[in-house]
Scaffold this active site. Sequence first.
Site, short mmCIF file in Angstrom:
data_model
loop_
_atom_site.label_atom_id
_atom_site.label_comp_id
_atom_site.label_asym_id
_atom_site.label_seq_id
_atom_site.Cartn_x
_atom_site.Cartn_y
_atom_site.Cartn_z
N HIS A 1 0.87 -1.19 0.00
CA HIS A 1 0.00 0.00 0.00
C HIS A 1 0.89 1.23 0.00
O HIS A 1 1.64 1.46 0.95
CB HIS A 1 -0.92 0.00 1.22
CG HIS A 1 -1.89 -1.15 1.22
ND1 HIS A 1 -3.09 -1.11 0.56
CD2 HIS A 1 -1.81 -2.39 1.77
CE1 HIS A 1 -3.74 -2.27 0.71
NE2 HIS A 1 -2.97 -3.06 1.44
N ARG B 1 -0.32 4.39 -0.66
CA ARG B 1 -1.11 5.55 -0.21
C ARG B 1 -1.05 6.75 -1.16
O ARG B 1 -1.28 7.88 -0.74
CB ARG B 1 -0.63 6.01 1.19
CG ARG B 1 -0.55 4.92 2.23
CD ARG B 1 -1.88 4.29 2.53
NE ARG B 1 -1.82 3.37 3.67
CZ ARG B 1 -2.61 2.33 3.81
NH1 ARG B 1 -3.54 2.05 2.91
NH2 ARG B 1 -2.51 1.55 4.86
N ASP C 1 -8.63 -5.03 -2.67
CA ASP C 1 -8.05 -5.32 -1.35
C ASP C 1 -8.44 -4.27 -0.31
O ASP C 1 -8.43 -3.08 -0.58
CB ASP C 1 -6.53 -5.39 -1.43
CG ASP C 1 -5.93 -5.73 -0.08
OD1 ASP C 1 -6.26 -6.80 0.44
OD2 ASP C 1 -5.16 -4.91 0.46
N HIS D 1 -9.39 -10.27 -1.26
CA HIS D 1 -9.36 -10.00 0.19
C HIS D 1 -10.58 -10.72 0.76
O HIS D 1 -11.71 -10.39 0.42
CB HIS D 1 -9.44 -8.48 0.43
CG HIS D 1 -9.68 -8.09 1.87
ND1 HIS D 1 -8.72 -7.44 2.61
CD2 HIS D 1 -10.75 -8.22 2.68
CE1 HIS D 1 -9.20 -7.20 3.83
NE2 HIS D 1 -10.44 -7.66 3.89
N ASP E 1 2.01 -6.91 2.48
CA ASP E 1 0.83 -6.15 2.90
C ASP E 1 1.26 -4.90 3.67
O ASP E 1 0.63 -4.49 4.65
CB ASP E 1 -0.14 -6.99 3.74
CG ASP E 1 -1.54 -6.35 3.83
OD1 ASP E 1 -1.76 -5.30 3.20
OD2 ASP E 1 -2.39 -6.90 4.54
N HIS F 1 0.55 3.67 8.34
CA HIS F 1 -0.41 4.52 9.03
C HIS F 1 0.35 5.51 9.91
O HIS F 1 1.45 5.22 10.37
CB HIS F 1 -1.35 3.69 9.91
CG HIS F 1 -2.33 2.86 9.14
ND1 HIS F 1 -3.31 3.44 8.35
CD2 HIS F 1 -2.48 1.53 9.01
CE1 HIS F 1 -4.02 2.47 7.78
NE2 HIS F 1 -3.53 1.30 8.15
#
Lengths: 428, 311
Positions: free
Chosen positions: A62, A64, A152, A179, A304, A308
């Site tokens: 990811h 972002r 996902d 997912h 994965d 964050h």
Amino acid sequence: MTKLLIKNGTVIDPAGKNGGGRDILIENGKISKIGRVQASGARVIDAKGLLVMPGLIDMHTHLRDPGQPEKETIASGSRAAALGGYTTICCMANTTPPLDDPALIAYVVGKAEKEAVVNVLPIAAVTRGLKGEEIAEMGRCVAAGAVAFSDDGQTIGRSDVMRRAIEYAKQFNKPIIAHCEDTNLSKGGAMNESRLSTEIGLPGIPALAEELIVARDLLLAKKYGRVHIAHVSSAGAVKLVRQAKKDGAPVTCETAPHYFSLTEEAVREYDANAKVNPPLRTEKDRKEIIRGLKDGTIDAIATDHAPHTIEEKKVEFSLAANGLIGLETALALALTKLLPEGLTLKEIVKLMSAAPADILGLTGKGRLAIGADADLIVVDQKAAWIVDPDKFASISRNTPFAGARLKGKVLHTIVSGRLVVKDGKLVN
Amino acid sequence: MNKVKGLKNKDLLGLKDLSVEELQLILKTAVSMKEVISRPIPKVPTLLGKHLVTLFYEPSTRTRTSFNMAAKVLSANITNVALSSSSISKGESLIDTAKNLEVMGVDAIIIRHNMAGAAHLLARQTRACVINAGDGCDEHPTQGLLDIFTMIDKKKTVKGKKVVIVGDIAHSRVAKSNIWGLNKLGANVVVVGPPTLMPDGIEELGVKVSYDLDRELRDADFVNMLRIQRERMDKGFFPSIGEYAKLYGLNAGRLKNARPDLVIMHPGPINRGIEMTSEVADGPNTVILEQVTNGVAVRTALLFLLLSGNN
């Protein structure tokens, strides 16, 4: 372009034969010679006592971008990847807005060309807006550079939509990455449902929430076409995939390093950095994941990588965001945790390079052969290091492995013949 | 009062973390505090100058009032902060709130929160003493202590006694604190309720699971009736309040086969007609109001132990 000669390394090629003391010559971004090589005018990297392997390929990252640069960008994520030994990363579609449109795929490809230090290959959404209702323009997304399709972060709840997506994707020979989560069973949950969730009072997510949808998607795959199951975390899911493969279903799957390295015990003290979806499960599950990696049920290891901000993690556990970052720890975790379990170096390298390349149809990647892309890494298998998130190139710090002592360090990362990490540091 | 050997940690987050000795110390201290409270002027200067804050993200009458009374018995100052749990999701940061309280010189924070682990998060972030007044489905340690105190008050000991806890075990922090504390002190705990409200692996915490209240009541020494929340029915854990009351409610008929000295408890507030009929609630075996009185004694003891020793 300059010639690069990697001398005297122990070559780990998941597709070919291994051996100590072999040289690899790189010219024009490709591997041109393997063996005893004398090359005048080449820049030489001494790999004596070190492992030389194909650059790792992460089929589940990811980044972002677009939308959340406070968590990660293509630039920062690709640098984290390079430091972790990844030369190719495939970014998931659940950005803001989601990658459900060829223009957005083109945006990622274009931005990666400018800012990334590794190959960044976008994964397009299966459905518009990740809503699980109408399938996105898969064909035009492929033309723009998408390597797979995935919603996902969300399960495609409607079985009819999932069926159509699997069927439609067949013409592009690209997998649907699923997912798997029955959200009616998982909603409100914050960790694996177990004796421990009872003990510490957190709302639980049963493993069945994953397994029910894995079972559905495996059945759909058998009937309609290829499915790749993302982030397998439970023993039951491993067993379902094992059986589906025996039955001849066109399925592949991945797990993530945290599922073979940790159990739910990591959240006992409410450490939100260990909060992830699917949740960390029990030791029995972890053992079955390792069994699945050994017997080939699990095809690939993917990170994965889910960045964050601290603000989203340093809150009440139930409010904390799901996910952890993995690009800079994945290889060391695999070497540290899986070698003692009996997996060979070659198997580990295959799980992290050749296998994802095959699943995604990335020709020229994931192998050390003459003519292959010169994406490779040099690794000191014996070097021990302590995970220090403050040293990460990722913008985010959300890892449950802070302070862990791991073995195996990436020294050099070469992407298309260019040295992007040298002696464990980013070049310029 | 002399300085006593204190508790191991600066906080009380749960009965799970307490040793048997610490549990016994609190219960023993509560006996003296009950005597203090019964005096004509129930006030001692032990915590003079200490500042306590109750930080409640969930509504509460009994627990908050009880802590206020306890603080006043010990001459501590206490301030009540009420926050709606909806403000949490609006980005109100628990940690920021804690840091603000700390720089104001607060000695102890008594927190109630609808999420498990909130008290633990707070305790890690502040030097102040943190007392968990209920965190999600984790623990409500002072309720557990006052329940156990009441049991011992009634039957001298809980060792070897059968304690039946009835109701929504899955969502009950009261049940959890009871289980941890009672198991440490040697009681036999049985949990009774519909299977949908039994959490995964609860047996492994050292209790017996049963769905038959009548059978379990026959030889029970204590029965602790948990409050059932209507929202559980709305979420489909059981089909109707009526059916719940029929299967798991206490009524006079059901008590006929129980021992005459059965002690009936409830953490309050009671749903009369659901967990028990009014006849039972107001009957001779029921000690619900004594539990409330004992709650002040136990909390006074706890504040004394946590705050008087350390400077």
